[in-house]
Design an enzyme around this catalytic site. Structure first.
Site, PDB file in Angstrom:
ATOM      1  CB  SER A 110      39.717 -33.354 -13.602  1.00 28.50           C
ATOM      2  OG  SER A 110      39.455 -32.011 -13.300  1.00 28.50           O
ATOM      3  CG  HIS A 151      42.312 -36.294 -13.473  1.00 28.69           C
ATOM      4  ND1 HIS A 151      41.375 -36.823 -12.610  1.00 28.69           N
ATOM      5  CD2 HIS A 151      42.513 -35.014 -13.069  1.00 28.69           C
ATOM      6  CE1 HIS A 151      41.013 -35.912 -11.739  1.00 28.69           C
ATOM      7  NE2 HIS A 151      41.686 -34.795 -11.987  1.00 28.69           N
ATOM      8  CE  LYS A 208      42.643 -36.654  -8.375  1.00 23.65           C
ATOM      9  NZ  LYS A 208      41.436 -36.362  -7.623  1.00 23.65           N
TER      10      LYS A 208
HETATM   11  N1  PMP Z   1      45.341 -31.696 -10.072  1.00 21.81           N
HETATM   12  C1  PMP Z   1      44.160 -31.973 -10.627  1.00 21.81           C
HETATM   13  C2  PMP Z   1      43.980 -31.719 -12.085  1.00 21.81           C
HETATM   14  C3  PMP Z   1      43.103 -32.479  -9.864  1.00 21.81           C
HETATM   15  O1  PMP Z   1      41.919 -32.731 -10.423  1.00 21.81           O
HETATM   16  C4  PMP Z   1      43.316 -32.721  -8.485  1.00 21.81           C
HETATM   17  C5  PMP Z   1      42.252 -33.289  -7.561  1.00 21.81           C
HETATM   18  N2  PMP Z   1      41.023 -33.478  -7.996  1.00 21.81           N
HETATM   19  C6  PMP Z   1      44.557 -32.427  -7.946  1.00 21.81           C
HETATM   20  C7  PMP Z   1      45.549 -31.917  -8.759  1.00 21.81           C
HETATM   21  C8  PMP Z   1      44.838 -32.662  -6.503  1.00 21.81           C
HETATM   22  O2  PMP Z   1      45.176 -34.013  -6.277  1.00 21.81           O
HETATM   23  P1  PMP Z   1      44.940 -34.666  -4.843  1.00 21.81           P
HETATM   24  O3  PMP Z   1      43.538 -35.172  -4.828  1.00 21.81           O
HETATM   25  O4  PMP Z   1      45.976 -35.733  -4.740  1.00 21.81           O
HETATM   26  O5  PMP Z   1      45.156 -33.569  -3.842  1.00 21.81           O
END
Ligand code: PMP
Length: 408
Positions: free
Chosen positions: A193, A221, A252
């Site tokens: 990310s 992502h 997302k």
């Molecule tokens: N895994 C990754 C790699 C993330 O970047 C994120 C959130 N930024 C999550 C899991 C968590 O997802 P959520 O926003 O649905 O809680």
């Protein structure tokens, strides 16, 4: 009394240190304007103002898709606002079941399970799996998300080994060094990310097979964005069947809310029956499940939207490069612009917002290592050429010359 005074003194010290380092978190109040994405209303101290958002994780604008909005509205009207219980205690509706079936189909798996968020999915599913067998060893990519790390830390009795980011030789050496016969899990992401790079999933599965390990892949992502039907990088690379558990978010690419894991039905059923993060918490509101279901169904057939995202991301990268701006090169839709100092990063973001009406989140430690602070930009299918031009001109105005010069 003593405890309270000590605690408050500690909080004051820590917050003061964060402010001095430029890491103190302030949340800009941004109002999504339905139908105008990525234009938002920013509520500044001086009053409301329209701004262009460059850091939304609603990567495809599905949060405003007509079918998604219609499904959400209808579900609120028909089923009310909240689920009213855990999955076990009156909180499972046909919408939850249909969404799980749709997600299993998306990834070509026999089972899927919803969670309150992607964070909870990782924490709950990883800890449940690692506690299933005694003496598990978990091999974690060094850049794994905090939610995966939480799951590994919460698993009693598991040994965590960190392998260098996307480094197959290091992973192989560490797998080989583990005691013979221990159960092994390799945990990694597809699109990372903060850097926007992509894991070699097939090669990691080769290593897993050679060393008798199972695989856990975070596609947060990537789901909705990559693969012929939006099943992520594992679908794009034709390796989804080789990954034991695929974890994703509905928040997302799908633009709604919630998280999930997909895998073999029996393994998913075990997680359903043992994971505290599922059992002891209220299930997703029916309207969220309905909206997410509409989004997944729409996106599975909408390759044009994925192509539009890829085209816009390429246009953004080309424009930054042509202007000599310091971008971290990468193959995905995530486009980091390197700044390298926390205070400067915040200042650059502040000036973009206040002087140019452009919102880009400054990413600081601990999300990324100190010295690699950056702005994380994401174009969406709705960012126009004019918006890209405006962003590039503003970045040239607010970034110090030396950063652009170093990249040019
Ligand atoms: N895994 C990754 C790699 C993330 O970047 C994120 C959130 N930024 C999550 C899991 C968590 O997802 P959520 O926003 O649905 O809680």
């Amino acid at each position: 009394m003593q405890t309270r005074a000590a605690l408050l003194a500690h909080c004051r010290d820590r917050l003061g240190a964060m402010r001095r380092e430029g890491r103190y978190r302030e949340f800009a109040q941004l109002e999504k304007l339905a139908g105008r994405f990525p234009v938002y209303r920013w509520h500044s101290a001086a009053g409301p103002r329209e701004v262009t958002v460059w850091s939304s994780n609603d990567y495809l604008g599905m949060g405003n898709h007509p079918a998604v909005l219609e499904a959400a509205g209808r579900a609120v009207a028909e089923h009310g606002a909240g689920a009213g219980g855990t999955r076990n205690i009156s909180g499972t509706s046909p919408l939850h079941a249909a969404l799980e079936a749709e997600l299993a189909a998306l990834h070509g798996k026999s089972g899927a399970l919803l969670f309150g968020s992607g964070y909870i999915a990782n924490d709950a599913a990883i800890s449940a799996v690692l506690e299933a067998l005694p003496g598990f060893w978990v091999f974690s990519d060094a850049k794994n998300h905090a939610s995966m790390i939480a799951g590994m830390r919460h698993a009693k009795g598991a040994t965590r080994v960190i392998w260098q980011h996307n480094d197959l030789a290091d992973l192989e050496a560490k797998l080989a060094a583990a005691p013979a016969g221990v159960p092994k899990l390799i945990a990694f992401e597809s699109v990372y990310s903060m850097d926007g790079d992509i894991a070699p999933i097939g090669a990691i599965c080769d290593l897993a097979e050679r060393h008798g390990a199972i695989t856990y892949l975070d596609e947060v992502h990537a789901v909705g964005l990559y693969g012929a039907g939006g099943g992520g990088i594992s679908e794009r690379d034709g390796v989804a069947a080789r990954v034991d558990l695929i974890e994703g978010t509905l928040a997302k690419g799908f633009g709604v809310f919630g998280g999930y894991v997909a895998g073999e039905a029996e393994l998913v059923d075990f997680i359903r029956s043992t994971a505290g993060g599922l059992i002891f918490t209220t299930s997703l509101p029916p309207a969220v499940a309905a909206a997410a279901l509409a989004s997944v169904r729409a996106l599975r057939g909408d390759a044009a939207r994925r192509e539009a995202l890829a085209e816009r991301a390429a246009a953004l990268k080309a424009a930054l490069d042509a202007a000599g701006l310091p971008r971290i090169p990468g193959p995905s839709h995530i486009v980091p612009v390197m700044v390298g100092e926390a205070a400067l990063c915040r200042e650059v973001a502040r000036r973009l917002l206040e002087e140019h009406g452009l919102y880009a989140t400054p990413i600081n430690y601990p999300t990324v290592p100190r010295g690699t602070e950056r702005l994380r930009l994401c174009a969406t299918p709705f960012h126009t050429d004019a918006m890209i031009g405006e962003l590039v001109r503003a970045l040239r105005a607010v970034l110090p010359q030396r950063l652009s010069a170093a990249a040019a």
